[in-house]
Design an enzyme around this catalytic site. Structure first.
Site, PDB file in Angstrom:
ATOM      1  N   ASP A  19       5.752  20.376  -3.855  1.00  0.00           N
ATOM      2  CA  ASP A  19       5.087  21.529  -3.236  1.00  0.00           C
ATOM      3  C   ASP A  19       3.709  21.183  -2.681  1.00  0.00           C
ATOM      4  O   ASP A  19       3.022  22.047  -2.154  1.00  0.00           O
ATOM      5  CB  ASP A  19       5.018  22.740  -4.178  1.00  0.00           C
ATOM      6  CG  ASP A  19       4.215  22.495  -5.450  1.00  0.00           C
ATOM      7  OD1 ASP A  19       3.600  21.418  -5.587  1.00  0.00           O
ATOM      8  OD2 ASP A  19       4.202  23.397  -6.311  1.00  0.00           O
ATOM      9  N   ARG A  20       3.310  19.887  -2.769  1.00  0.00           N
ATOM     10  CA  ARG A  20       2.033  19.475  -2.177  1.00  0.00           C
ATOM     11  C   ARG A  20       2.258  18.249  -1.305  1.00  0.00           C
ATOM     12  O   ARG A  20       2.968  17.327  -1.676  1.00  0.00           O
ATOM     13  CB  ARG A  20       0.998  19.149  -3.268  1.00  0.00           C
ATOM     14  CG  ARG A  20       0.641  20.392  -4.085  1.00  0.00           C
ATOM     15  CD  ARG A  20      -0.597  20.163  -4.944  1.00  0.00           C
ATOM     16  NE  ARG A  20      -0.424  19.023  -5.807  1.00  0.00           N
ATOM     17  CZ  ARG A  20      -1.345  18.083  -5.995  1.00  0.00           C
ATOM     18  NH1 ARG A  20      -2.501  18.115  -5.368  1.00  0.00           N
ATOM     19  NH2 ARG A  20      -1.113  17.092  -6.825  1.00  0.00           N
TER      20      ARG A  20
ATOM     21  N   HIS B  48      -1.298  22.076  -0.956  1.00  0.00           N
ATOM     22  CA  HIS B  48      -0.364  23.206  -0.884  1.00  0.00           C
ATOM     23  C   HIS B  48      -0.514  23.838   0.508  1.00  0.00           C
ATOM     24  O   HIS B  48      -1.604  24.256   0.888  1.00  0.00           O
ATOM     25  CB  HIS B  48      -0.714  24.273  -1.927  1.00  0.00           C
ATOM     26  CG  HIS B  48      -0.380  23.911  -3.337  1.00  0.00           C
ATOM     27  ND1 HIS B  48       0.878  24.054  -3.864  1.00  0.00           N
ATOM     28  CD2 HIS B  48      -1.148  23.435  -4.341  1.00  0.00           C
ATOM     29  CE1 HIS B  48       0.877  23.673  -5.126  1.00  0.00           C
ATOM     30  NE2 HIS B  48      -0.353  23.295  -5.444  1.00  0.00           N
TER      31      HIS B  48
ATOM     32  N   LYS C 271       6.814  27.371 -13.497  1.00  0.00           N
ATOM     33  CA  LYS C 271       6.303  28.189 -12.398  1.00  0.00           C
ATOM     34  C   LYS C 271       7.321  29.294 -12.147  1.00  0.00           C
ATOM     35  O   LYS C 271       8.532  29.040 -12.175  1.00  0.00           O
ATOM     36  CB  LYS C 271       6.109  27.351 -11.129  1.00  0.00           C
ATOM     37  CG  LYS C 271       5.030  26.278 -11.254  1.00  0.00           C
ATOM     38  CD  LYS C 271       4.920  25.441  -9.981  1.00  0.00           C
ATOM     39  CE  LYS C 271       3.833  24.375 -10.120  1.00  0.00           C
ATOM     40  NZ  LYS C 271       3.762  23.497  -8.932  1.00  0.00           N
TER      41      LYS C 271
ATOM     42  N   ASP D 140       3.939  15.339  -3.968  1.00  0.00           N
ATOM     43  CA  ASP D 140       3.668  15.306  -5.400  1.00  0.00           C
ATOM     44  C   ASP D 140       4.982  15.381  -6.177  1.00  0.00           C
ATOM     45  O   ASP D 140       6.074  15.381  -5.589  1.00  0.00           O
ATOM     46  CB  ASP D 140       2.683  16.406  -5.803  1.00  0.00           C
ATOM     47  CG  ASP D 140       3.292  17.804  -5.824  1.00  0.00           C
ATOM     48  OD1 ASP D 140       4.324  18.010  -5.151  1.00  0.00           O
ATOM     49  OD2 ASP D 140       2.725  18.681  -6.486  1.00  0.00           O
TER      50      ASP D 140
ATOM     51  N   ARG E 149       1.885  25.540 -18.841  1.00  0.00           N
ATOM     52  CA  ARG E 149       2.079  24.097 -18.949  1.00  0.00           C
ATOM     53  C   ARG E 149       1.459  23.551 -20.219  1.00  0.00           C
ATOM     54  O   ARG E 149       0.570  24.164 -20.807  1.00  0.00           O
ATOM     55  CB  ARG E 149       1.536  23.362 -17.720  1.00  0.00           C
ATOM     56  CG  ARG E 149       0.048  23.402 -17.544  1.00  0.00           C
ATOM     57  CD  ARG E 149      -0.364  22.608 -16.315  1.00  0.00           C
ATOM     58  NE  ARG E 149       0.104  23.198 -15.075  1.00  0.00           N
ATOM     59  CZ  ARG E 149      -0.175  22.703 -13.871  1.00  0.00           C
ATOM     60  NH1 ARG E 149      -0.897  21.621 -13.755  1.00  0.00           N
ATOM     61  NH2 ARG E 149       0.240  23.294 -12.776  1.00  0.00           N
TER      62      ARG E 149
ATOM     63  N   SER F 247       4.742  19.217 -12.324  1.00  0.00           N
ATOM     64  CA  SER F 247       4.003  19.036 -11.068  1.00  0.00           C
ATOM     65  C   SER F 247       3.432  17.625 -10.981  1.00  0.00           C
ATOM     66  O   SER F 247       4.168  16.654 -11.053  1.00  0.00           O
ATOM     67  CB  SER F 247       2.919  20.114 -10.956  1.00  0.00           C
ATOM     68  OG  SER F 247       2.291  20.071  -9.710  1.00  0.00           O
ATOM     69  N   HIS F 248       2.097  17.506 -10.857  1.00  0.00           N
ATOM     70  CA  HIS F 248       1.461  16.199 -10.684  1.00  0.00           C
ATOM     71  C   HIS F 248       0.807  15.719 -11.973  1.00  0.00           C
ATOM     72  O   HIS F 248       0.070  14.740 -11.965  1.00  0.00           O
ATOM     73  CB  HIS F 248       0.410  16.287  -9.576  1.00  0.00           C
ATOM     74  CG  HIS F 248      -0.665  17.280  -9.876  1.00  0.00           C
ATOM     75  ND1 HIS F 248      -0.478  18.630  -9.709  1.00  0.00           N
ATOM     76  CD2 HIS F 248      -1.922  17.130 -10.359  1.00  0.00           C
ATOM     77  CE1 HIS F 248      -1.580  19.272 -10.061  1.00  0.00           C
ATOM     78  NE2 HIS F 248      -2.465  18.378 -10.466  1.00  0.00           N
TER      79      HIS F 248
ATOM     80  N   ASP G  78       6.705  17.569  -7.756  1.00  0.00           N
ATOM     81  CA  ASP G  78       7.701  18.629  -7.583  1.00  0.00           C
ATOM     82  C   ASP G  78       7.803  19.105  -6.144  1.00  0.00           C
ATOM     83  O   ASP G  78       8.419  20.137  -5.868  1.00  0.00           O
ATOM     84  CB  ASP G  78       7.443  19.797  -8.537  1.00  0.00           C
ATOM     85  CG  ASP G  78       6.171  20.572  -8.235  1.00  0.00           C
ATOM     86  OD1 ASP G  78       5.197  19.952  -7.755  1.00  0.00           O
ATOM     87  OD2 ASP G  78       6.123  21.782  -8.497  1.00  0.00           O
TER      88      ASP G  78
END
Length: 460
Positions: free
Chosen positions: A242-243, A325, A115, A238, A17, A105-106, A240
């Protein structure tokens, strides 16, 4: 392009990232495609699923990555815009040899990243540094590949619906203008109950609030809707998907380790005595609860790739992190999927015969800090932790070195670790009383001071 050098800060422990236009760009994306495609080809594979999130920079990075994959002879299966777990699902559903998700992501809107999965497992650590080594040497396969668009969204929604209970609840869902929005719209339209959706339109500027459900300020809109409409609970995601974050009917936050308490109890009904994994930031109350339920609690390192690898090794049916997660191998694929975790949470509440508010209220009162982050340069953060560990061990402290320093004392425990994703140190403490918590925070501050860093605030 026959070789490439990455910015030294972009290759992280479990993803890649950076800041668009500064430390990450289309040339990096192309080189990642060449490197990842080379790994897939050399393992005997050729098919790579590719997805991207709602950030403005994501489509151009995706196009560059696909060119890189094609130039190694791979076939790119382009699933388009969606949450990260839909990409993970696509790798399984399409029987691909790997997958790459373009997502920030966040992180703030000017960030983006990648990822990856190789086969059905995580791609991290030495795999990621290997991408850099291969690029610097131009050690890439060459070939003439192809790409095609594949829509897996309906299959993904149907898979999620497969674990929805028959009983309906009244729920608010806040996707924060992130990539999970359209999937949550389709999922809830087919679920029983009453669903109130917030910010499901995808907007990479995140105009309403930042999509990070672990920050309390980002849950203000969710709390307002739950309160105004008298709903059973609220769920947040979040950028994307995944959280997960959650609040009960009174607006109390249910943190990641508390969600895992509820989910672990539900899973252990089906898999008695199973190993349940949580990261080093999780409350001691979680580990105690798993043991009380007859499970085997296992503390492990923070990081989605690290947790997934440990789940495969131990056969754990469920795992979780404080960051939200949640990973299900029980009736699912073993990856972190916040939308699926939301479905499983609804099912766990249904099977408990109690409300989520009651389940939250029955948990032991914990006197603790939230996750505390403070700046420390990429170059220095791991060295600081090594210094802290050396001082603690020289003093005879009771230290768990699983990930940073988690120190047990009669007052409770405190943690200091280096983030693998940001230029920060992370601290957390949990105690038997407010006075004990003050002593734990003072112990953290003493270590920070000894390493020449600023102290945490007295108010935690």
């Amino acid at each position: 392009m026959d070789r490439h050098d990455f910015h030294p800060t972009s290759l992280r422990e479990y993803d890649i990232r950076g800041i668009i236009g500064e430390t990450l760009g289309e040339n990096d994306a192309y080189a990642i495609g060449r490197g990842f495609g080379t790994r897939v080809r050399r393992a005997g594979g050729s098919k790579v699923a590719v997805g991207y999130d709602g950030r403005h920079s994501s489509p151009s990075l995706e196009a560059a990555l696909v060119r890189g994959l094609e130039d190694t002879g791979c076939e790119a299966l382009r699933i388009g815009l969606g949450p990260t777990p839909m990409l993970y699902f696509a790798v399984h559903h399409l029987d691909a040899d790997g997958g790459v998700m373009i997502t920030g992501s966040h992180n703030p809107p000017n960030y983006n990243g990648f990822k990856m999965m190789i086969g059905h497992g995580p791609f991290y650590g030495a795999d990621i540094t290997g991408i850099g080594t291969m690029a610097a040497a131009g050690d890439w396969e060459t070939g003439t590949g192809s790409n095609r668009t594949v829509d897996v969204s309906e299959a993904y929604v149907q898979r999620l619906l497969g674990d929805v209970p028959a009983r309906g609840f009244r729920i608010a869902w806040d996707t924060g203008n992130g990539a999970a929005g359209p999937i949550v719209e389709r999922l809830t339209a087919a679920m029983p109950g009453e669903h109130h959706l917030l910010f499901t339109d995808v907007d990479g500027n995140f105009p309403n609030h930042h999509p990070d459900p672990t920050e309390e300020k980002n849950l203000a809109d969710l709390r307002r809707v739950v309160a105004e409409k008298g709903l059973d609970f609220g769920l947040a995601f979040d950028g994307d998907g995944d959280r997960i974050g959650a609040i009960d009917s009174t607006g109390r936050i249910i943190w990641g380790d508390q969600l895992l308490m509820i989910l672990a109890e539900d899973v252990l009904r089906d898999v008695p005595g199973a190993t349940i994994i949580a990261d080093v930031k999780a409350s001691q109350a979680l580990y105690d609860r798993i043991a009380d339920l007859g499970g085997k609690p296992l503390m492990w390192k923070t990081g989605h790739s690290l947790i997934k690898a440990k789940m495969k090794e131990t056969g754990a049916p469920v795992a979780g992190e404080m960051s939200g997660h949640i990973f299900f191998a029980h009736r699912y694929y073993g990856f972190d999927d916040a939308i699926y975790a939301a479905v499983r949470l609804i099912g766990a509440v249904d099977r408990s015969g109690r409300s989520l508010t009651d389940l939250r209220g029955a948990m032991p009162a914990m006197v603790n800090t939230p996750e505390l982050r403070f700046p420390c340069s990429e170059e220095r953060k791991f060295a600081v932790i090594e210094d802290v560990l050396a001082r603690l061990e020289a003093s005879g402290a009771d230290v768990n070195r699983t990930d940073g320093a988690r120190v047990n004392t009669p007052d409770g425990w405190w943690l200091l670790r280096a983030s693998n994703t940001q230029d920060v140190l992370v601290a957390r403490a949990e105690a038997v009383s407010e006075e004990a918590l003050d002593r734990l925070v003072a112990a953290i501050n003493a270590q920070l001071s000894a390493s020449g860093l600023a102290a945490l605030s007295a108010s935690h």
